[in-house]
Structure formats: structure tokens, C-alpha cells
Write a protein that holds these residues in place. Structure first.
Motif, mmCIF file in Angstrom:
data_model
loop_
_atom_site.group_PDB
_atom_site.id
_atom_site.type_symbol
_atom_site.label_atom_id
_atom_site.label_comp_id
_atom_site.label_asym_id
_atom_site.label_seq_id
_atom_site.Cartn_x
_atom_site.Cartn_y
_atom_site.Cartn_z
ATOM 1 N N ALA A 7 1.043 0.953 -4.252
ATOM 2 C CA ALA A 7 0.021 -0.096 -4.266
ATOM 3 C C ALA A 7 0.466 -1.301 -5.068
ATOM 4 N N SER A 8 1.382 -1.089 -6.018
ATOM 5 C CA SER A 8 1.835 -2.195 -6.861
ATOM 6 C C SER A 8 3.078 -2.891 -6.307
ATOM 7 N N ALA A 9 3.571 -2.446 -5.136
ATOM 8 C CA ALA A 9 4.771 -3.047 -4.559
ATOM 9 C C ALA A 9 4.502 -4.496 -4.190
ATOM 10 N N PRO A 10 5.519 -5.358 -4.308
ATOM 11 C CA PRO A 10 5.331 -6.744 -3.873
ATOM 12 C C PRO A 10 4.929 -6.788 -2.405
ATOM 13 N N HIS A 11 4.010 -7.695 -2.090
ATOM 14 C CA HIS A 11 3.518 -7.801 -0.711
ATOM 15 C C HIS A 11 4.041 -9.100 -0.108
ATOM 16 N N ARG A 41 5.638 -4.037 0.447
ATOM 17 C CA ARG A 41 4.631 -4.002 1.506
ATOM 18 C C ARG A 41 4.868 -5.242 2.368
ATOM 19 N N VAL A 42 4.969 -5.068 3.658
ATOM 20 C CA VAL A 42 5.281 -6.188 4.545
ATOM 21 C C VAL A 42 4.285 -6.233 5.694
ATOM 22 N N SER A 43 3.737 -7.428 5.936
ATOM 23 C CA SER A 43 2.871 -7.682 7.080
ATOM 24 C C SER A 43 3.434 -8.862 7.863
ATOM 25 N N ILE A 44 3.250 -8.842 9.172
ATOM 26 C CA ILE A 44 3.617 -9.977 10.018
ATOM 27 C C ILE A 44 2.381 -10.425 10.770
ATOM 28 N N ARG A 85 -6.677 -22.053 13.317
ATOM 29 C CA ARG A 85 -5.515 -21.279 12.867
ATOM 30 C C ARG A 85 -5.455 -21.216 11.349
ATOM 31 N N VAL A 86 -5.676 -22.357 10.699
ATOM 32 C CA VAL A 86 -5.661 -22.394 9.240
ATOM 33 C C VAL A 86 -6.773 -21.511 8.678
ATOM 34 N N TRP A 87 -7.969 -21.605 9.262
ATOM 35 C CA TRP A 87 -9.121 -20.834 8.783
ATOM 36 C C TRP A 87 -8.850 -19.337 8.889
ATOM 37 N N LYS A 88 -8.328 -18.876 10.038
ATOM 38 C CA LYS A 88 -8.078 -17.445 10.216
ATOM 39 C C LYS A 88 -6.956 -16.963 9.298
ATOM 40 N N LEU A 89 -5.934 -17.797 9.128
ATOM 41 C CA LEU A 89 -4.829 -17.410 8.251
ATOM 42 C C LEU A 89 -5.277 -17.383 6.795
ATOM 43 N N ARG A 90 -6.116 -18.328 6.407
ATOM 44 C CA ARG A 90 -6.608 -18.350 5.028
ATOM 45 C C ARG A 90 -7.465 -17.116 4.739
ATOM 46 N N ARG A 91 -8.296 -16.726 5.695
ATOM 47 C CA ARG A 91 -9.093 -15.504 5.538
ATOM 48 C C ARG A 91 -8.179 -14.295 5.349
ATOM 49 N N LEU A 92 -7.098 -14.246 6.127
ATOM 50 C CA LEU A 92 -6.157 -13.134 6.016
ATOM 51 C C LEU A 92 -5.486 -13.117 4.644
ATOM 52 N N ILE A 93 -5.064 -14.280 4.159
ATOM 53 C CA ILE A 93 -4.399 -14.347 2.853
ATOM 54 C C ILE A 93 -5.367 -13.944 1.740
ATOM 55 N N ARG A 94 -6.611 -14.392 1.829
ATOM 56 C CA ARG A 94 -7.619 -13.991 0.832
ATOM 57 C C ARG A 94 -7.792 -12.467 0.820
ATOM 58 N N ARG A 95 -7.798 -11.879 2.005
ATOM 59 C CA ARG A 95 -8.042 -10.440 2.110
ATOM 60 C C ARG A 95 -6.836 -9.632 1.656
ATOM 61 N N GLN A 96 -5.629 -10.065 2.043
ATOM 62 C CA GLN A 96 -4.436 -9.269 1.756
ATOM 63 C C GLN A 96 -3.805 -9.588 0.399
ATOM 64 N N ARG A 97 -4.029 -10.774 -0.110
ATOM 65 C CA ARG A 97 -3.515 -11.185 -1.415
ATOM 66 C C ARG A 97 -2.005 -10.937 -1.551
ATOM 67 N N PRO A 98 -1.200 -11.463 -0.624
ATOM 68 C CA PRO A 98 0.246 -11.271 -0.728
ATOM 69 C C PRO A 98 0.826 -12.038 -1.903
ATOM 70 N N ALA A 99 1.944 -11.537 -2.428
ATOM 71 C CA ALA A 99 2.659 -12.265 -3.477
ATOM 72 C C ALA A 99 3.423 -13.442 -2.886
ATOM 73 N N VAL A 100 3.963 -13.234 -1.672
ATOM 74 C CA VAL A 100 4.779 -14.250 -1.010
ATOM 75 C C VAL A 100 4.326 -14.388 0.432
ATOM 76 N N VAL A 101 4.140 -15.636 0.870
ATOM 77 C CA VAL A 101 3.884 -15.936 2.279
ATOM 78 C C VAL A 101 5.101 -16.689 2.803
ATOM 79 N N LEU A 102 5.700 -16.165 3.864
ATOM 80 C CA LEU A 102 6.902 -16.751 4.447
ATOM 81 C C LEU A 102 6.575 -17.314 5.819
#
Length: 376
Positions: A7-11, A41-44, A85-102
Motif C-alpha cells: 500500500a505504501s509503494a509509489p503510485h 503501483r501502476v495505472s494506465i 477530459r480534464v474533469w474526468k482525469l482530475r476526478r481520477l487523480i483525486r481518487r487515486q492520489r498517485p505520486a507521479v502522473v506521466l
């Protein structure tokens, strides 16, 4: 979550339009597999669904389909589509709280920077083609100039692209990370076995059938030397919108028995192994995966010295030839003739070409990505 993750792995969240065929798409899949196997942890997140995927994701990589790929009609429609697109992506980032977005490629990078504003994650933008060769609307060019200086890092494939960004997108924090050569090459569908050569020689080219790849120049160059090398054939692998015009050019030259448009294959490694010389005739390039693959397979290569790309792979006169001036048909024909006529020179270049396996190794390239991901 795999056993190598916690759970503490970088996302890491990778944002890309689709996973259909292309260099950036393959890099995204390779990056995701590499880092998920090392405990990330990796999501695409893709705008399109999986129906047009050309690459399979590692089973431990989470795929999120945003469903925002519908084409827009007119400027107002495009604006609304991008806001969505921005709205849906922002919702995803808020929910997943990644350390890095590429962000992979220009538009995905800009959308990621906008969507992540104020959310505490590091955003990395990437350019996978040389910007002057892109056909982007003015809106995206302006947005790039505004957004990239706000990214934690902007990654270019080549030093030439980094220099362009430094001049035209000032304030960007730049890094250069080339593509790794994927080795051994993966097998996939469709499988098309190379025909038996029966004492003939094969000149191979690989790429999308698009003006950028310069196959019209290559066909014209081969036309000029074909009669002097009756045992040589040219095979062009790939698909694209220029197939009909290129086939017409071949037919007009009377070379339909000597030049083949073989389409897209999943066993390209077999074709590299069963060829005698590789040619890259591109007018513009990012960093050519096919050139790296051909050289790793032990093929001497001839490439136009276009503004970026080939000169960062080929060591001219050591493991291949850079053709100047770019887009000059006679110059390309002359260098092809030289290597087609001299087997010993081809073999000497081929022995040194495999050095790309070290120069562009996964270990070296991923170490550069790690520096970017973990930079503070």
C-alpha cells in the motif's frame, strides 16, 4: 495488487490516448510492466477502450478507460470535449492520489498538467516526436507553451528535441531519455513468415505508410539502382494511409516483382533476421524503434540524417551510414549502392550495430526514468 507491491509503494499513473500501435504506446506499456515488477503501483488511463489495443498490459497494471475519445465538431465542441477530459482525469487523480502522473505525448501531457494542478503530485510531460513535424492546432501549441513550464519535468527522446523545446517552450525543466531497445523481440499476430530468399538479397524498411517515413523517396532511390542490383529486392513493412499511392508508384516504376508492401506483422524479428540491409528513409523522426531493432538484430543500416533521431543511434561509418542531404534521392541511392555492392562492409557494420543492445539497454534507460520519477 501483486505480491511485489504494498500500500505504501509509489503510485505511477500513466496518461495516454490509447494503446493502439505506435512508439509512445509501446513505451507506455513497457514502462508500466517494468515498474510494476519493481514494486510500484501502476495505472494506465486511456481515452479509448481496449478494442483497438495493439499491446497487452502486464496483469498487475490497472487499466482505467476514461471514455473521452469521441471526435468533436468545431471549436466549441472541441473545447467542451477537452474540459470533460480534464474533469474526468482530475476526478481520477483525486481518487487515486498517485505520486507521479506521466503524460505520454503532447496532448496527454497538457491534459495531465491541467488536471493535476494543486493536487500535490508530480507531473512529467513527454515528447515522442520532434515538435516541428507535429500537426497540432494552434490551441495545443499555446497550451504547451503555458503548461510545460509547470511540469516537474519534460522528457524528450532526443537532444535535438530538447534543444527545440528549450528555445520554443522556455522555462521547461528538460531531460533526455531515449527509447530502450526491446530485446528479445516479442512475437505477436499476425505472423507472416519471410519468403525463402533462394540466393536473393533483401533490403528492409519498416514504418507507418505516411509521408513522414519517406517511402516515396526510398522507392524512387531503389528504382534508380534496381537494374544494377538484379538480385536485390525491397520489402517495406507497415500499414498506413499512403498504401495506395505507394503501390501506384511501384507499379508505375515496373517494380511490382521487386518491391513489396508487406503490411504489418507481429513477427518482425524474423524479417530482420532474414534481411541483408536496413534502410530508414524518414523525412522526420523521433527516435526510431525500428532502427534500434534492426541494428540489435545485426543489420547494417542506412538512414537519412534528418533533424533528430538517426544521428543519435547510428555511429556514422562505424555501424551504419547517415545520408546527407536528407531527402536527397540520389544520395540515398548512392549509399545504398555502396553497401549493396560490398558485403564485407555490410558485415563489418553489422558486427558493430549490435552495440545498441548495450547503448540503449533497458537497464540504462530505466535508470534515467528512475531519476526523473524520484527527483525531489
Amino acid at each position: 495488487m501483486s505480491s511485489t507491491q504494498s500500500a505504501s509503494a509509489p503510485h505511477l499513473l500513466i496518461v495516454i490516448h490509447s494503446l493502439s500501435g505506435g512508439g509512445a504506446e509501446r513505451v507506455a506499456v513497457d514502462l508500466s510492466a517494468y515498474w510494476v515488477e519493481r514494486g510500484y503501483r501502476v495505472s494506465i488511463a486511456t481515452q479509448t477502450g481496449a478494442d483497438d489495443d495493439a499491446y497487452a498490459l502486464h496483469p498487475s497494471v490497472q487499466r482505467i478507460v476514461l471514455g473521452t475519445a469521441a471526435p468533436s465538431q468545431g471549436r466549441a465542441s472541441a473545447l467542451l470535449a477537452n474540459l470533460r477530459r480534464v474533469w474526468k482525469l482530475r476526478r481520477l487523480i483525486r481518487r487515486q492520489r498517485p505520486a507521479v502522473v506521466l503524460g505520454m505525448m503532447t496532448t496527454a501531457s497538457v491534459l495531465a498538467i491541467v488536471a493535476a494542478r494543486g493536487l500535490g503530485c508530480r507531473v512529467i510531460a513527454t515528447e515522442h516526436t520532434h515538435p516541428p513535424s507535429q500537426e497540432l492546432p494552434d490551441m495545443w501549441l499555446r497550451l504547451r507553451r503555458w503548461a510545460y513550464p509547470q511540469a516537474s519535468r519534460v522528457v524528450a527522446l532526443t537532444s535535438g528535441t530538447a534543444a527545440w523545446l528549450e528555445e520554443h517552450v522556455p522555462g521547461s525543466a528538460l531531460s533526455v531519455i531515449p527509447n530502450a531497445v526491446c530485446w528479445p523481440l516479442k512475437q505477436g499476430e499476425p505472423v507472416l513468415p519471410p519468403p525463402e530468399k533462394n540466393g536473393r538479397f533483401r533490403l528492409l524498411a519498416v514504418g507507418r505508410l505516411h509521408q513522414h517515413k519517406g517511402f516515396d523517396l526510398l522507392i524512387e532511390a531503389f528504382r534508380g539502382i534496381a537494374e544494377y542490383f538484379p538480385a536485390w529486392d525491397l520489402v517495406i513493412m507497415g500499414e498506413g494511409e499512403d498504401r495506395e499511392s505507394l503501390q501506384a508508384q511501384i507499379d508505375d516504376a515496373g517494380l511490382s516483382e521487386r518491391i513489396t508492401l508487406a503490411g504489418r506483422v507481429g513477427n518482425i524479428g524474423d524479417w530482420y533476421e532474414q534481411s541483408d540491409l536496413y534502410v530508414l528513409s524518414s523525412r522526420v523522426e523521433g527516435l526510431s524503434n525500428s532502427l534500434l531493432e534492426a541494428m540489435a538484430s545485426g543489420l547494417a543500416s542506412v538512414a537519412y540524417d534528418c533533424e533528430t533521431g538517426p544521428r543519435e543511434i547510428i555511429r556514422n561509418g562505424i555501424d551504419g551510414v547517415l545520408v546527407n542531404p536528407p531527402e536527397d534521392v540520389e544520395a540515398l541511392a548512392a549509399h545504398l549502392s555502396d553497401l549493396m555492392a560490398h558485403e564485407a562492409k555490410r558485415e563489418a557494420y553489422a558486427k558493430r550495430a549490435v552495440d545498441v543492445l548495450d547503448r540503449f539497454s533497458t537497464a540504462r534507460v530505466m535508470a534515467l526514468w528512475q531519476q526523473v520519477f524520484e527527483r525531489r
